[in-house]
Design a protein around this motif. Structure first.
Motif, PDB file in Angstrom:
ATOM      1  N   GLU A 244      -6.447   0.862  -4.522  1.00 37.22           N
ATOM      2  CA  GLU A 244      -7.802   0.961  -3.978  1.00 37.22           C
ATOM      3  C   GLU A 244      -7.892   2.065  -2.930  1.00 37.22           C
ATOM      4  O   GLU A 244      -8.853   2.838  -2.911  1.00 37.22           O
TER       5      GLU A 244
ATOM      6  N   ASN B  20     -10.147   5.435  -3.262  1.00 35.15           N
ATOM      7  CA  ASN B  20     -11.118   5.814  -2.231  1.00 35.15           C
ATOM      8  C   ASN B  20     -10.855   7.218  -1.699  1.00 35.15           C
ATOM      9  O   ASN B  20     -11.783   7.986  -1.468  1.00 35.15           O
TER      10      ASN B  20
ATOM     11  N   ARG C  63      -2.297  -3.338  -5.758  1.00 35.76           N
ATOM     12  CA  ARG C  63      -3.764  -3.281  -5.791  1.00 35.76           C
ATOM     13  C   ARG C  63      -4.322  -2.626  -4.525  1.00 35.76           C
ATOM     14  O   ARG C  63      -5.232  -1.792  -4.596  1.00 35.76           O
TER      15      ARG C  63
END
Length: 86
Positions: A68, A72, A64
């Protein structure tokens, strides 16, 4: 347009600094994002290839935190290099 961006990827430090600018106080997550950016910039010849490599990695990533960070980074590349989201 593409030619100047191709030249940008000949200078990895500049490409990384555009994607993840240096800050006075960089936390662990920000430093990780900068490391990821460098990793993908060094494997890429241009912004489109950079985004594609990130997409490929995102499709396989299970962590995770890493997902992320990759997401980004992809968003930053879309903004900085004016890439299509496709």
């Amino acid at each position: 347009m593409v030619n100047s961006q191709d030249n940008l990827f000949n200078n990895p430090d500049l490409a990384v600094s555009l994607l993840v600018p240096n800050l006075q106080d960089e936390g662990v997550a920000y430093k990780y994002l900068k490391t990821l950016a460098r990793e993908f910039v060094l494997k890429s010849k241009n912004p489109a290839e950079f985004a594609q490599l990130i997409n490929d990695q995102l499709s396989r990533e299970t962590s995770r935190t890493r997902r992320e960070a990759l997401f980004n980074l992809k968003q930053r590349a879309i903004e900085v290099f004016a890439l299509d989201e496709g």
